[in-house]
Design an enzyme around this catalytic site. Sequence first.
Site, mmCIF file in Angstrom:
data_model
loop_
_atom_site.group_PDB
_atom_site.id
_atom_site.type_symbol
_atom_site.label_atom_id
_atom_site.label_comp_id
_atom_site.label_asym_id
_atom_site.label_seq_id
_atom_site.Cartn_x
_atom_site.Cartn_y
_atom_site.Cartn_z
ATOM 1 C CD GLN A 191 -2.789 -1.043 2.807
ATOM 2 O OE1 GLN A 191 -2.582 -2.023 3.483
ATOM 3 N NE2 GLN A 191 -3.363 -0.049 2.922
ATOM 4 C CG PHE A 222 -8.459 -5.959 4.523
ATOM 5 C CD1 PHE A 222 -9.709 -5.336 3.883
ATOM 6 C CD2 PHE A 222 -8.006 -7.195 4.084
ATOM 7 C CE1 PHE A 222 -10.575 -6.010 3.021
ATOM 8 C CE2 PHE A 222 -8.806 -7.929 2.980
ATOM 9 C CZ PHE A 222 -10.142 -7.290 2.488
ATOM 10 C CD GLU A 226 -0.784 2.510 6.882
ATOM 11 O OE1 GLU A 226 -1.970 2.158 6.886
ATOM 12 O OE2 GLU A 226 -0.717 3.630 6.998
ATOM 13 N NE ARG A 304 -7.081 7.115 11.964
ATOM 14 C CZ ARG A 304 -7.753 8.182 11.157
ATOM 15 N NH1 ARG A 304 -8.879 8.305 11.654
ATOM 16 N NH2 ARG A 304 -6.948 8.942 10.213
ATOM 17 N NE ARG A 336 -13.012 -1.950 5.644
ATOM 18 C CZ ARG A 336 -13.416 -2.517 4.771
ATOM 19 N NH1 ARG A 336 -13.409 -3.894 5.001
ATOM 20 N NH2 ARG A 336 -14.446 -1.863 3.949
ATOM 21 C CG PHE A 338 -4.752 3.244 11.530
ATOM 22 C CD1 PHE A 338 -3.798 2.518 11.049
ATOM 23 C CD2 PHE A 338 -4.336 4.489 12.304
ATOM 24 C CE1 PHE A 338 -2.371 2.831 10.966
ATOM 25 C CE2 PHE A 338 -2.723 4.866 12.026
ATOM 26 C CZ PHE A 338 -1.887 3.969 11.474
ATOM 27 C CB THR A 434 -3.676 11.003 13.031
ATOM 28 O OG1 THR A 434 -2.636 9.914 13.029
ATOM 29 C CG2 THR A 434 -5.211 10.600 13.078
ATOM 30 C CB ALA A 503 -5.936 7.299 6.658
ATOM 31 C CD GLU A 706 -9.161 3.422 7.995
ATOM 32 O OE1 GLU A 706 -9.107 4.738 7.548
ATOM 33 O OE2 GLU A 706 -8.513 2.893 8.624
#
Length: 749
Positions: A191, A222, A226, A304, A336, A338, A434, A503, A706
Amino acid sequence: MKQNDIFFHGRGETLYVDDLGGFAGLLHAAVLPSPVARGRLLRLDASAARRLPGVVAVLTAADIPGENQIGGILLDEPLLADGELHFAGQPVALAVAETPRQARQALAAVRLEVEELEPLLDPRQAAARGSLIAPPRTFALGDVEAAWPLCAHVVSGRAETGGQEHLYLETQAAVAVPGEKDTLRVISATQSPSGVQRIVARVLGVPMSQVAVEVYRLGGAFGGKEDQATAWAALAALAARALRRPVKLALERREDMRCTGKRHPYSSDFRLGLDAEGRILAYEVTFYQNAGAAADLSTAILERTLFHAGNSYRIPNLRATGYSCRTNLPPFTAFRGFGAPQAMFVLEAALFLAAEKMGLEPAELQRRNLLHEGDELPYGQKLANSRAARCFDQAVSAFDLEAARERVRAYNAANALSKKGLALMPVCFGISFTSTHLNQAGALVHVYTDGSVSVSTGAVEMGQGVNGKIQLAAARTLGTASRRLRIESTCTQRVANTSPTAASTGADLNGRAAELACREIRARLLQVAAARLGIPAGELDIRADAVLRAGQKTGLGWEELVQAAYMARVNLSAQAHYATPGIRFDRASEKGEPFAYHVFGTALVEATIDGLRGVADVDAVRAVHDAGASLSPLVDRGQAEGGIVQGIGWVTLEELLYSDKGKLLTDTLSTYKVPDIRTAPATIEVRFLKDAPNPAALLGSKAVGEPPFMYGIGAYFALLAALRAFRPGKPLPFSAPLTNEKILAWLSE
Ligand code: LUZ
Ligand code: MOS
């Protein structure tokens, strides 16, 4: 998506990393995982392995030319173990052979001498011993201490949520292809192409400009790709560089389940105070996040969590503290939501408890405490364009909460051995990374002389339909037909410094960047049209492949216009950059306006428990969801339905079990249960909020990836309501997942 795209995919012609061919001299790599969760590597002897047929090399930390360090936020994660072993599954060595089978046979022949040490597995124990990834953080609003004495009701307790395996259909995979002069091309299922590029360059000790990372598509991610696609890409790159041949590394399912990180398990303490009317006065919560053995994205995920401690509710006095705890499990990672689902579960548990104490339906407390326009969120942002109450009230009326309650009452009165329960689940999810700096994206658009268009952005297609959305926005902006546009693979040489597609911002950020690039080209084309037609550009428009004046065709079409622009030596390419405006966050004060906007929604969940067999069924999930002015209602519906099922899986079925030595016991699909067609709710109904364009994103749309996941949390509380119908008075567990096994134990104890 175009019809032929669907057929292409349906025929199985889509190519994933492990399907890619055409690499002359391709070698295959496999990874030797640490057999222990904590220990010291005393000796590694690969001499026998190296002599096996087909084996080309066995590489260890000593073979890394650059830094043995893949940490993204914190520099705390070696690529290959160097003396110390921090989790079972940690890569220790890499075997490279002519076939994947030979590579795995080589691993079996590597002799390891290991001193096993007692692992640390529990986050609270880790916190007590000071084993933290980073100092704890606290978000505070108002004054909780001053509020407690004013509360008519105070409840407190503990809530636990387990981890979750991503189970993307495509396992982690990468191919690295060496080029001339130490350049390297990496095709990765990530990702985060620029993240892979940065780490590969670091590990190899070369500038990023020598490493090109390309992503065609992912077979699901998902969040699991990342940060955690990087290690495998870097290992393939290491081998390709050392052996000067293309190297592929694709994990088998079991290797993937054992070695890669999952959603973070959390253990949390809460205290909630309300006035006599059931309005929340104070909420205090402490999160112990099990981060695993390395930071990975844990600090961002914990952040988060803190941002979503209050979910959809107005809480005048709040104190939320988070500990990111270092343990000896594989580093937990993005998934998903986070960290937000973990936070929302705790607050729903507190509200459930308070409602029981006050003799109210939880839905009454939820409704009384919903956020409203202008409310101050725990991080200082004032809520704008709130649709929290609108979604909640529409869910109550559209799905007829009263009738549903009556159904449950009647069923429970008529059945002694089977009970139903229901729950509402409101969600308010902040959109933007964030980490403010990540809220940027780039695009590169070329119009070719035949009128066809190539669009590159930083977005990675992983089945979420981002390419289709970008294609639509770009085609609308240019004024040409979607079919002329090709959305290219994601490549760091075409679009640099990409943020991960994460995100929920993929379409927001990259769609906007593509839109900006297309606007530039469109403006140039309008100048060409103006010169050609002798009409001021301001009076012209391009729409549906035609140049229009006051809505009437001028006779100049798209292909002719493009050709004219080329002949006039006008630039038919544009690069653009988008940065979300108006967001900022100050980590010293923990205040700011971190989110461009919020996504709202409410789900009504109904469930049944067969008390004799302990079998739980989630019967129906109905949601009113705020998708803004959807760019693709079909795709957004798919995202919502998939998110709901995945959320239900997290709180009802999916249970990660580890041995006391820190080894994952549930490392196959026979022991790790995921939602399937039988366990998915028979009814899923998602209604999009009508007339709700979003002023803050692409063409009025809203991020969708998400937020729907968290509707699934309602399944847990619907099941608790059903359990309550069996046994009034008995304390209920707040420990997800609520598996059939746990249900049967609770009923029979
Ligand atoms: N990744 C990230 C994310 O780096 N920052 C975030 O805020 C985020 N949120 C959701 C998913 N991935
Ligand atoms: Mo690229 S990955 O050379 O467009």
